[in-house]
Design a protein around this motif. Structure first.
Motif, PDB file in Angstrom:
ATOM      1  N   GLY A  34       0.796  -1.209   0.000  1.00 29.29           N
ATOM      2  CA  GLY A  34       0.000   0.000   0.000  1.00 29.29           C
ATOM      3  C   GLY A  34       0.833   1.265   0.000  1.00 29.29           C
ATOM      4  O   GLY A  34       2.018   1.276   0.377  1.00 29.29           O
ATOM      5  N   TYR A  35       0.186   2.355  -0.412  1.00 26.54           N
ATOM      6  CA  TYR A  35       0.864   3.645  -0.584  1.00 26.54           C
ATOM      7  C   TYR A  35      -0.109   4.737  -0.177  1.00 26.54           C
ATOM      8  O   TYR A  35      -1.241   4.797  -0.663  1.00 26.54           O
ATOM      9  N   GLY A  36       0.325   5.602   0.744  1.00 33.86           N
ATOM     10  CA  GLY A  36      -0.542   6.732   1.064  1.00 33.86           C
ATOM     11  C   GLY A  36      -0.469   7.175   2.504  1.00 33.86           C
ATOM     12  O   GLY A  36       0.481   6.897   3.232  1.00 33.86           O
ATOM     13  N   PHE A  42     -10.102   7.687   3.427  1.00 29.63           N
ATOM     14  CA  PHE A  42     -10.480   7.003   2.196  1.00 29.63           C
ATOM     15  C   PHE A  42      -9.419   5.964   1.842  1.00 29.63           C
ATOM     16  O   PHE A  42      -8.219   6.257   1.871  1.00 29.63           O
ATOM     17  N   LEU A  43      -9.869   4.761   1.513  1.00 29.85           N
ATOM     18  CA  LEU A  43      -8.971   3.697   1.066  1.00 29.85           C
ATOM     19  C   LEU A  43      -9.494   3.180  -0.271  1.00 29.85           C
ATOM     20  O   LEU A  43     -10.687   2.888  -0.404  1.00 29.85           O
ATOM     21  N   VAL A  44      -8.619   3.075  -1.257  1.00 30.18           N
ATOM     22  CA  VAL A  44      -8.979   2.590  -2.587  1.00 30.18           C
ATOM     23  C   VAL A  44      -8.345   1.222  -2.776  1.00 30.18           C
ATOM     24  O   VAL A  44      -7.128   1.055  -2.600  1.00 30.18           O
ATOM     25  N   LEU A  45      -9.177   0.236  -3.153  1.00 29.35           N
ATOM     26  CA  LEU A  45      -8.735  -1.150  -3.208  1.00 29.35           C
ATOM     27  C   LEU A  45      -8.934  -1.743  -4.595  1.00 29.35           C
ATOM     28  O   LEU A  45     -10.062  -1.832  -5.084  1.00 29.35           O
ATOM     29  N   GLY A  46      -7.845  -2.141  -5.236  1.00 36.88           N
ATOM     30  CA  GLY A  46      -7.922  -2.890  -6.477  1.00 36.88           C
ATOM     31  C   GLY A  46      -7.765  -4.373  -6.227  1.00 36.88           C
ATOM     32  O   GLY A  46      -7.633  -4.809  -5.078  1.00 36.88           O
ATOM     33  N   ASP A  47      -7.757  -5.171  -7.303  1.00 37.07           N
ATOM     34  CA  ASP A  47      -7.604  -6.604  -7.092  1.00 37.07           C
ATOM     35  C   ASP A  47      -6.154  -7.054  -7.138  1.00 37.07           C
ATOM     36  O   ASP A  47      -5.754  -7.963  -6.423  1.00 37.07           O
ATOM     37  N   MET A 125      -5.160  -0.795  10.692  1.00 37.48           N
ATOM     38  CA  MET A 125      -4.276   0.288  11.109  1.00 37.48           C
ATOM     39  C   MET A 125      -4.794   1.643  10.634  1.00 37.48           C
ATOM     40  O   MET A 125      -4.705   2.639  11.346  1.00 37.48           O
ATOM     41  N   ILE A 126      -5.342   1.680   9.437  1.00 37.68           N
ATOM     42  CA  ILE A 126      -5.830   2.950   8.879  1.00 37.68           C
ATOM     43  C   ILE A 126      -7.210   3.285   9.421  1.00 37.68           C
ATOM     44  O   ILE A 126      -7.535   4.437   9.687  1.00 37.68           O
ATOM     45  N   ASN A 127      -8.073   2.258   9.547  1.00 35.20           N
ATOM     46  CA  ASN A 127      -9.452   2.461  10.011  1.00 35.20           C
ATOM     47  C   ASN A 127     -10.163   3.523   9.182  1.00 35.20           C
ATOM     48  O   ASN A 127     -10.625   4.542   9.696  1.00 35.20           O
ATOM     49  N   PRO A 128     -10.276   3.289   7.877  1.00 36.84           N
ATOM     50  CA  PRO A 128     -10.863   4.311   6.996  1.00 36.84           C
ATOM     51  C   PRO A 128     -12.352   4.484   7.223  1.00 36.84           C
ATOM     52  O   PRO A 128     -13.029   3.593   7.748  1.00 36.84           O
ATOM     53  N   GLU A 129     -12.866   5.618   6.806  1.00 34.74           N
ATOM     54  CA  GLU A 129     -14.307   5.867   6.842  1.00 34.74           C
ATOM     55  C   GLU A 129     -14.995   5.289   5.611  1.00 34.74           C
ATOM     56  O   GLU A 129     -16.118   4.797   5.693  1.00 34.74           O
ATOM     57  N   ILE A 130     -14.316   5.364   4.463  1.00 36.66           N
ATOM     58  CA  ILE A 130     -14.902   4.935   3.199  1.00 36.66           C
ATOM     59  C   ILE A 130     -13.865   4.129   2.427  1.00 36.66           C
ATOM     60  O   ILE A 130     -12.701   4.511   2.330  1.00 36.66           O
ATOM     61  N   ILE A 131     -14.306   2.975   1.896  1.00 35.46           N
ATOM     62  CA  ILE A 131     -13.460   2.147   1.044  1.00 35.46           C
ATOM     63  C   ILE A 131     -14.077   2.089  -0.345  1.00 35.46           C
ATOM     64  O   ILE A 131     -15.273   1.839  -0.494  1.00 35.46           O
ATOM     65  N   LEU A 132     -13.248   2.319  -1.353  1.00 33.93           N
ATOM     66  CA  LEU A 132     -13.671   2.222  -2.743  1.00 33.93           C
ATOM     67  C   LEU A 132     -13.119   0.927  -3.336  1.00 33.93           C
ATOM     68  O   LEU A 132     -11.945   0.874  -3.720  1.00 33.93           O
ATOM     69  N   PRO A 133     -13.905  -0.148  -3.384  1.00 36.27           N
ATOM     70  CA  PRO A 133     -13.441  -1.358  -4.066  1.00 36.27           C
ATOM     71  C   PRO A 133     -13.601  -1.194  -5.569  1.00 36.27           C
ATOM     72  O   PRO A 133     -14.684  -0.869  -6.062  1.00 36.27           O
ATOM     73  N   ILE A 134     -12.519  -1.399  -6.296  1.00 38.94           N
ATOM     74  CA  ILE A 134     -12.527  -1.241  -7.748  1.00 38.94           C
ATOM     75  C   ILE A 134     -12.646  -2.621  -8.386  1.00 38.94           C
ATOM     76  O   ILE A 134     -11.720  -3.433  -8.319  1.00 38.94           O
ATOM     77  N   GLY A 135     -13.797  -2.911  -8.970  1.00 40.52           N
ATOM     78  CA  GLY A 135     -14.008  -4.192  -9.625  1.00 40.52           C
ATOM     79  C   GLY A 135     -14.714  -5.204  -8.740  1.00 40.52           C
ATOM     80  O   GLY A 135     -14.774  -5.068  -7.513  1.00 40.52           O
TER      81      GLY A 135
END
Length: 209
Positions: A34-36, A42-47, A125-135
């Motif tokens: 991961g990077y950021g 916000f967490l953005v998740l690809g496959d 560890m991040i405990n994001p509010e919103i996750i964007l799953p891509i795909g």
């Protein structure tokens, strides 16, 4: 696990020589963790890493599909210089289900399972509010682990640019960028912007990277 926000690349110090998936060790250029921003909401998740990320070591960089995601995040104010191999990010964390690329196929179920601990650690560890799953693959994985809905009931085509309640955060699914029409991109942008305007206020004074 130590957190090092002096770096945005693999800030949790995860194994950069992992060999749990022998079939991938010879095909990957490098492991892409991961990077950021470690305090991102916000967490953005690809496959899996794309061909660009396999080269740069940074998720969603270096190829057209990843750039489409970064350009969207730039329009929302989370990314600067999305064209760079190491873009400047603020209040967003970029990652994927698996950390190594096979150039000829998507990840196997075993490879996804082998990487579960990496993703679980990042989410906790991040405990994001919103996750964007891509795909679909990313959405199904999160549905199984973090929602009360069976993965088979969630179709990313139907769920694109909507909100799904998860355990402790919200999911905003998106279809794969190579399937984005102008209308789909606009719908996703407007939905995320409405969340920012209505339910969420960006934390001020964050240290950009």
């Amino acid at each position: 696990m130590d957190v090092n926000q002096e770096t945005v690349a693999n800030p949790f110090g995860m194994d950069e020589d992992c060999r749990q998936c022998p079939a991938l060790c010879d095909t990957r250029t490098q492991i892409v963790h991961g990077y950021g921003d470690v305090s991102a909401e916000f967490l953005v998740l690809g496959d899996a890493p794309g061909p660009g990320a396999d080269r740069t070591g940074v998720p969603f960089t270096g190829d057209a599909d990843g750039r489409a995601v970064l350009d969207l995040l730039a329009d929302l104010g989370f990314v600067e210089s999305p064209e760079r191999d190491e873009p400047t990010v603020d209040n967003v964390f970029l990652t994927s289900l698996t950390r190594c690329r096979h150039p000829e196929r998507p990840p196997t179920d075993d490879e996804v399972r082998n990487c579960e601990d990496f993703l679980t650690a990042e989410v906790r560890m991040i405990n994001p509010e919103i996750i964007l799953p891509i795909g679909q693959r990313a959405l199904s994985a999160l549905a199984y682990e973090y929602t009360t809905k069976p993965p088979a009931e969630l179709d990313v085509e139907d769920a694109h640019a909507t909100t799904i309640r998860g355990r402790g955060f919200e999911l905003v699914p998106a279809t794969s960028p190579d399937e984005w029409t102008d209308e789909r991109r606009a719908a996703l942008f407007e939905h995320l912007r409405s969340l920012l305007d209505r339910d969420y206020r960006q934390t001020k004074g964050r240290r950009s990277r």
